[in-house]
Design an enzyme around this catalytic site. Structure first.
Site, short mmCIF file in Angstrom:
data_model
loop_
_atom_site.label_atom_id
_atom_site.label_comp_id
_atom_site.label_asym_id
_atom_site.label_seq_id
_atom_site.Cartn_x
_atom_site.Cartn_y
_atom_site.Cartn_z
N ARG A 1 -2.02 8.04 -38.77
CA ARG A 1 -2.82 7.84 -40.03
C ARG A 1 -4.14 7.22 -39.94
NH1 ARG A 1 -0.06 6.58 -45.30
NH2 ARG A 1 1.81 7.68 -44.32
N ASP B 1 8.76 2.18 -34.48
CA ASP B 1 7.84 1.62 -35.10
C ASP B 1 7.42 2.14 -36.58
OD1 ASP B 1 6.15 3.97 -34.28
OD2 ASP B 1 5.35 2.78 -32.57
N GLU C 1 1.82 0.98 -37.10
CA GLU C 1 2.87 1.01 -36.29
C GLU C 1 2.87 -0.43 -35.56
OE1 GLU C 1 1.11 3.58 -36.78
OE2 GLU C 1 2.36 5.02 -37.33
N HIS D 1 0.94 19.13 -37.33
CA HIS D 1 1.87 18.39 -38.21
C HIS D 1 1.70 18.94 -39.63
CE1 HIS D 1 3.11 14.70 -40.24
NE2 HIS D 1 3.43 14.22 -39.16
N HIS E 1 -1.82 13.43 -35.78
CA HIS E 1 -1.54 13.21 -36.98
C HIS E 1 -1.66 11.67 -37.29
CE1 HIS E 1 1.89 10.44 -35.57
NE2 HIS E 1 1.99 11.33 -34.57
N GLU F 1 13.69 1.11 -28.14
CA GLU F 1 12.25 1.26 -27.88
C GLU F 1 11.49 -0.07 -28.48
OE1 GLU F 1 10.22 5.41 -27.93
OE2 GLU F 1 9.07 4.21 -29.25
C1 UD1 Z 1 5.07 8.91 -39.50
C2 UD1 Z 1 5.12 7.53 -39.04
C3 UD1 Z 1 4.41 7.54 -37.48
C4 UD1 Z 1 4.92 8.55 -36.68
C5 UD1 Z 1 4.74 9.78 -37.33
C6 UD1 Z 1 5.39 11.01 -36.50
C7 UD1 Z 1 4.88 5.89 -40.52
C8 UD1 Z 1 4.10 4.89 -41.56
N1 UD1 Z 1 4.32 6.89 -39.81
O1 UD1 Z 1 3.54 9.48 -39.71
O2 UD1 Z 1 4.51 6.27 -37.02
O3 UD1 Z 1 4.14 8.57 -35.50
O4 UD1 Z 1 5.56 10.02 -38.50
O5 UD1 Z 1 5.19 12.37 -36.81
O6 UD1 Z 1 6.08 5.61 -40.54
N2 UD1 Z 1 5.31 15.98 -43.98
C9 UD1 Z 1 5.75 17.12 -44.72
N3 UD1 Z 1 7.05 17.56 -43.89
C10 UD1 Z 1 7.64 16.84 -42.94
C11 UD1 Z 1 6.70 15.80 -42.50
C12 UD1 Z 1 5.46 15.36 -43.16
O7 UD1 Z 1 5.38 17.83 -45.49
O8 UD1 Z 1 8.55 17.15 -42.48
C13 UD1 Z 1 3.87 15.70 -44.94
C14 UD1 Z 1 3.95 15.21 -46.32
O9 UD1 Z 1 3.20 15.34 -47.18
C15 UD1 Z 1 4.16 13.47 -45.98
C16 UD1 Z 1 2.81 13.56 -44.87
O10 UD1 Z 1 3.24 14.52 -44.04
O11 UD1 Z 1 3.63 12.90 -47.03
C17 UD1 Z 1 2.94 12.10 -44.19
O12 UD1 Z 1 4.20 11.96 -43.56
P1 UD1 Z 1 4.27 10.36 -43.32
O13 UD1 Z 1 5.58 10.20 -42.61
O14 UD1 Z 1 3.80 9.48 -44.06
O15 UD1 Z 1 3.30 10.35 -42.23
P2 UD1 Z 1 3.07 10.72 -40.56
O16 UD1 Z 1 1.72 10.85 -40.17
O17 UD1 Z 1 3.81 11.72 -40.30
N1 UDP Z 2 7.10 17.57 -30.82
C1 UDP Z 2 8.01 18.77 -31.39
N2 UDP Z 2 7.25 19.88 -31.88
C2 UDP Z 2 6.00 20.03 -32.16
C3 UDP Z 2 5.07 18.79 -31.86
C4 UDP Z 2 5.97 17.52 -31.34
O1 UDP Z 2 9.24 18.74 -31.29
O2 UDP Z 2 5.58 20.79 -33.03
C5 UDP Z 2 7.88 16.49 -30.38
C6 UDP Z 2 7.18 16.04 -28.93
O3 UDP Z 2 7.67 16.46 -27.93
C7 UDP Z 2 7.52 14.54 -28.99
C8 UDP Z 2 7.61 14.12 -30.63
O4 UDP Z 2 7.61 15.41 -31.30
O5 UDP Z 2 8.94 14.35 -28.64
C9 UDP Z 2 6.35 13.47 -31.04
O6 UDP Z 2 6.36 13.21 -32.17
P1 UDP Z 2 5.16 13.03 -33.17
O7 UDP Z 2 3.97 13.18 -32.30
O8 UDP Z 2 5.20 13.41 -34.33
O9 UDP Z 2 5.12 11.40 -33.58
P2 UDP Z 2 4.98 10.29 -32.53
O10 UDP Z 2 5.51 10.19 -31.13
O11 UDP Z 2 3.18 9.80 -32.49
O12 UDP Z 2 5.50 8.96 -33.06
#
Ligand code: UD1
Ligand code: UDP
Length: 376
Positions: free
Chosen positions: A213, A102, A138, A244, A211, A124
């Site tokens: 949003r 999602d 999502e 995160h 994490h 999924e």
């Molecule tokens: C995204 C997904 C969410 C998922 C989550 C898993 C969307 C809208 N959201 O949210 O569904 O649950 O990933 O973690 O698709 N950043 C870094 N390095 C990284 C990753 C993130 O610096 O490797 C920082 C960046 O500043 C980025 C911010 O995190 O802009 C947010 O990342 P983003 O993918 O927009 O949102 P998530 O909350 O990670």
């Molecule tokens: N996870 C990981 N390292 C971390 C935190 C989470 O590998 O430091 C894994 C966790 O086991 C799970 C997935 O990341 O499989 C969950 O990801 P996240 O919470 O970022 O996203 P969501 O599941 O909410 O989309």
């Protein structure tokens, strides 16, 4: 026609950590199949957190859009994925594109496939809250993917039933189990050690992630305040929080948790470490989706700091409890589980409503056109 040209061309597109964790085992399973040619395109909606998973599973992408920006908005992700993925799809000419779950990467890729008339497989599929604002964005993303997807790989009978109620063709729905359970088959080891676990020692280990949003800002501050109050009152607990990379999450954690020497905030850990931490935890507090699927398998109760969940199977089984994002509710529920043994035991039964570890094989069979037996 030579053998290679007869193979079905499957392109996997993903961009974030959880998509990668759940998709890489499938990529590796499909690569073993004679009837499939597998390509991987990453959007790199996440950069460092994605690369960590690609390394773990030794998956090397064929295409990398490298779109991540600090503090990216939904507009940034949507525009950059849509324009970048068009060229990749036109060049690669896949027969089927597999997207996962999602995220915005998932939704936008499915939209691009719809525009280019490429069949989409949704792994999924069918998770729902039916509340378009929660989780945000999502719920919209997965419902929208469901409109265009040709193959719907539902992890559970409940997700299948959601799709059937929405009028999806039953012939396009397959109950496979969740691929995360496949990923979990080989991660937890009896003899695993880690300096953070040694630090926790005999104390009760609390595992934290956050994490979402919709929780950024005040809700996240409330969540952290509640956690800190409880930890301050329970000297026999220590918390590990792999944070995160989102700077907005880091600011809230810094403001509310700084100076508490029984909470260790650490950088994101590898999935192998994460599963081993989860399995050894007394309790987990999270707003994550994937962790709601993983902890139940280890009998670790999860307090879900959200108002809704698309994973009611774990709530029904008793290992997940939705506690919202109000400080008082998190504080009360967290305290109760630390102080009331009966309440804790009610929640700490190992159950696994999300799969049997063979989801990837089923999905690969279906794509190869082989007979398939539903998980349930
Ligand atoms: C995204 C997904 C969410 C998922 C989550 C898993 C969307 C809208 N959201 O949210 O569904 O649950 O990933 O973690 O698709 N950043 C870094 N390095 C990284 C990753 C993130 O610096 O490797 C920082 C960046 O500043 C980025 C911010 O995190 O802009 C947010 O990342 P983003 O993918 O927009 O949102 P998530 O909350 O990670
Ligand atoms: N996870 C990981 N390292 C971390 C935190 C989470 O590998 O430091 C894994 C966790 O086991 C799970 C997935 O990341 O499989 C969950 O990801 P996240 O919470 O970022 O996203 P969501 O599941 O909410 O989309």
């Amino acid at each position: 026609m030579n053998g290679k040209r007869c193979r079905k061309r499957i392109m996997c597109v993903f961009g974030t950590r959880p998509e990668a964790i759940k998709k890489c085992p499938l990529v590796n399973e499909m690569k073993k199949r004679d009837g499939l040619e597998v390509m991987v395109a990453v959007t790199a909606q996440h950069r460092q957190m994605l690369d960590q998973v690609l390394d773990t599973f030794s998956v090397v992408p064929d295409y990398d859009l490298n779109i991540m920006k600090e503090r990216q908005t939904l507009f940034d992700i949507t525009l950059n994925v849509l324009s970048g993925i068009k060229e990749v799809l036109e060049k690669a000419q896949p027969d089927v594109v597999l997207v996962h779950g999602d995220t915005s990467t998932t939704f936008v890729t499915a939209l691009a496939c719809f525009y280019l008339k490429i069949p989409v497989g949704h792994v999924e599929a069918g998770l729902r809250t039916y509340n378009i604002d929660s989780p945000y964005p999502e719920e919209f993303n997965r419902e929208a993917v469901g409109i265009v997807s040709r193959y719907n790989f539902a992890p559970t009978p409940l997700s299948r039933d959601n799709l059937l109620r929405e009028g999806k063709n039953p012939g396009n729905i397959y109950v496979t189990g969740n691929t995360v359970i496949d990923a979990m088959q080989h991660t937890v080891k009896e003899d695993y050690t880690h300096p953070e676990l040694e630090w926790a020692g005999e104390d009760r280990l609390i595992f934290i992630t956050a994490h979402r949003r919709e929780n950024l800002g005040e809700p996240m501050h409330r969540m952290f305040r509640a956690i800190r109050r409880v930890l301050d009152e329970h000297p026999d607990c220590k918390a590990v929080y792999p944070i995160h990379m989102n700077p907005a999450v880091r600011e809230a954690a810094e403001a509310e948790l700084r100076g508490c020497d029984r909470i260790h905030i650490i950088e994101p850990i590898e999935v192998f470490d994460c599963h081993n931490f989860e399995a050894r935890s007394f309790l987990c507090l999270t707003d994550s989706g994937g962790i709601q699927e993983e902890c139940p398998a280890y009998g670790v109760p999860v307090l879900v700091m959200r108002d809704t969940t698309e994973r009611p199977e774990g709530v029904e089984a008793g290992t997940l409890r939705l506690v919202g994002t109000e400080e008082e509710s998190i504080y009360q529920n967290f305290t109760l589980l630390l102080e009331d043994k009966k309440e804790y035991e009610k929640m700490s039964r190992a159950v696994n409503p999300y799969g049997d570890g063979h989801a990837c094989e089923r999905i690969a069979d279906i794509l190869e056109g082989k007979p398939y037996t539903p998980w349930k």
